[in-house]
Motif scaffolding. Structure first.
Motif, PDB file in Angstrom:
ATOM      1  N   GLY A  83       0.860  -1.006   0.113  1.00 14.28           N
ATOM      2  CA  GLY A  83       0.037   0.146   0.023  1.00 14.28           C
ATOM      3  C   GLY A  83       0.452   1.314  -0.154  1.00 14.28           C
ATOM      4  N   VAL A  84       0.205   2.393  -0.054  1.00 12.78           N
ATOM      5  CA  VAL A  84       0.501   4.062  -0.631  1.00 12.78           C
ATOM      6  C   VAL A  84       0.389   4.570   1.365  1.00 12.78           C
ATOM      7  N   ASP A  85       1.169   5.580   1.392  1.00 13.42           N
ATOM      8  CA  ASP A  85       0.810   6.308   3.054  1.00 13.42           C
ATOM      9  C   ASP A  85       0.478   7.606   2.460  1.00 13.42           C
ATOM     10  N   LYS A  86       0.218   7.946   4.008  1.00 14.40           N
ATOM     11  CA  LYS A  86      -0.837   9.537   3.446  1.00 14.40           C
ATOM     12  C   LYS A  86       0.464  10.262   2.625  1.00 14.40           C
ATOM     13  N   VAL A  87      -0.857  11.517   1.881  1.00 16.60           N
ATOM     14  CA  VAL A  87      -0.330  11.977   0.903  1.00 16.60           C
ATOM     15  C   VAL A  87      -0.006  13.485   1.555  1.00 16.60           C
ATOM     16  N   TYR A  88       0.555  14.332   1.668  1.00 16.28           N
ATOM     17  CA  TYR A  88       0.065  15.885   1.642  1.00 16.28           C
ATOM     18  C   TYR A  88       1.284  16.412   0.651  1.00 16.28           C
ATOM     19  N   GLU A  89       0.517  18.161   0.368  1.00 18.81           N
ATOM     20  CA  GLU A  89       0.906  18.622  -0.418  1.00 18.81           C
ATOM     21  C   GLU A  89       1.006  20.173   0.163  1.00 18.81           C
ATOM     22  N   VAL A  90       1.958  20.777  -0.378  1.00 20.10           N
ATOM     23  CA  VAL A  90       1.675  22.584  -0.572  1.00 20.10           C
ATOM     24  C   VAL A  90       0.398  23.265  -1.476  1.00 20.10           C
ATOM     25  N   PRO A  91      -0.330  23.367  -0.708  1.00 21.53           N
ATOM     26  CA  PRO A  91      -1.649  24.659  -1.446  1.00 21.53           C
ATOM     27  C   PRO A  91      -0.952  25.427  -2.273  1.00 21.53           C
ATOM     28  N   TYR A 114       0.041  32.844  -0.679  1.00 23.70           N
ATOM     29  CA  TYR A 114       0.954  34.169   0.313  1.00 23.70           C
ATOM     30  C   TYR A 114       0.693  33.562   1.298  1.00 23.70           C
ATOM     31  N   CYS A 115      -0.411  32.509   2.083  1.00 20.27           N
ATOM     32  CA  CYS A 115      -0.324  32.306   3.803  1.00 20.27           C
ATOM     33  C   CYS A 115      -0.830  30.246   3.179  1.00 20.27           C
ATOM     34  N   SER A 143       8.430  33.057   1.327  1.00 20.06           N
ATOM     35  CA  SER A 143       8.072  33.733   2.464  1.00 20.06           C
ATOM     36  C   SER A 143       6.273  33.694   2.552  1.00 20.06           C
ATOM     37  N   LYS A 144       6.030  32.616   2.306  1.00 21.45           N
ATOM     38  CA  LYS A 144       4.774  32.319   2.624  1.00 21.45           C
ATOM     39  C   LYS A 144       4.530  32.503   3.849  1.00 21.45           C
ATOM     40  N   PRO A 199      -1.723  37.055   5.335  1.00 20.15           N
ATOM     41  CA  PRO A 199      -0.189  37.908   3.623  1.00 20.15           C
ATOM     42  C   PRO A 199       0.581  38.917   3.759  1.00 20.15           C
ATOM     43  N   GLY A 200       1.841  38.918   4.015  1.00 22.13           N
ATOM     44  CA  GLY A 200       2.662  39.807   4.225  1.00 22.13           C
ATOM     45  C   GLY A 200       2.625  39.940   6.626  1.00 22.13           C
TER      46      GLY A 200
END
Length: 288
Positions: free
Chosen positions: A204-212, A219-220, A279-280, A285-286
């Motif tokens: 099987g496969v482990d849980k996957v995370y990504e940067v939205p 920006y955040c 810089s997120k 934001p910012g």
């Protein structure tokens, strides 16, 4: 009919005391600034005290708007109020709409998956909902404005507040759906890889995370938090400066969600590295 005499619905004395005490809730959130331990979502942990994510989220959030509606339908009778102003019901409806999405539609029908929630987090959120609904519900049901005349001169407030509330709600839904898309796509890839590995004798496969990345995610990392704050800021504007429960709700949300967002950013940096996060900011934001 009172479910608990003097509390549900609240007597004027108990409501005033609870409303005053509720303003000090941010002091209890200070502990969150000293730890990244928050057993829910991305930072959930394995524990015998975990509750399945979807069921946990629904059951800890639903009691809030149900209690508010109960107070709205019982307290006026106790106070001899024949009919509440439409403005009161508008605010009750907006509160309910938010939680119909957050407590029912999102966890039970829209989210493809949810990590387990620790019992401590569930209980804290459950209590938050009950206290918050009692404060807002009491104000709307008889301890705040009770006649149309009490709302005179509030047209601009209502229009501006509704625009903020709508912008915050739809922004919240949009960014939530960006996160859901990541989970949907990850689950689809998982199923394909898992099927291939199972055929080859894999595990099987482990849980996957990504940067939205879409929308304010550019920006955040927690724009859905920011959108929720905008939503409840609009709610306060609708109620007016004197709507202490709405103001308290907004400040309590900011005080509890800000350290979670900052902790979440540290999680992202630890997971993906500083270069990928860049810089997120965490939630504004910012700025923050």
């Amino acid at each position: 009919m009172a479910l608990i005499q003097g509390l549900i619905p609240p007597s004027k004395e108990n409501w005033e005391l609870l409303n005053w005490l509720w303003q000090f809730f941010p002091l209890f959130t200070l502990v969150q600034w000293g730890t990244d331990w928050y057993p829910q979502g991305k930072t959930s942990v394995n524990s015998r005290f975990n509750i399945p994510g979807k069921i946990g989220w629904c059951t800890m959030e639903v009691p809030g708007f149900l209690l508010l509606l109960y107070i709205m339908n019982t307290l006026p009778q106790d106070l001899g109020i024949e009919k509440l102003p439409n403005h009161n019901w508008l605010m009750a409806v907006l509160f309910t709409v938010h939680y119909l999405y957050r407590a029912i539609a999102a966890p039970l029908f829209l989210n493809p998956s949810m990590s387990p929630i620790h019992l401590l987090v569930w209980f804290s959120a459950f209590c938050f909902q009950l206290v918050n609904a009692t404060c807002i519900g009491g104000w709307l049901a008889g301890y705040g404005p009770t006649t149309a005349a009490d709302w005179s001169g509030m047209m601009i407030n209502t229009q501006v507040g509704l625009m903020l509330f709508a912008a915050g709600l739809f922004g919240n839904i949009f960014h939530d759906d960006e996160l859901r898309d990541i989970r949907r796509n990850a689950m689809k890839r998982q199923e394909e890889k898992s099927k291939a590995q199972n055929e080859a004798g894999g595990k099987g496969v482990d849980k996957v995370y990504e940067v939205p990345r879409n929308g304010l995610f550019e920006y955040c990392l927690y724009p859905h938090y920011l959108c929720e704050w905008i939503e409840w800021a609009g709610y306060w504007v609708i109620g007016g400066w004197g709507c202490v429960p709405a103001r308290t709700f907004l400040l309590n949300e900011i005080s509890s969600m800000t350290p979670r967002a900052l902790s979440g950013r540290r999680w992202y940096v630890g997971k993906f590295g500083k270069e990928k996060i860049g810089s997120k900011k965490a939630v504004v934001p910012g700025i923050l």
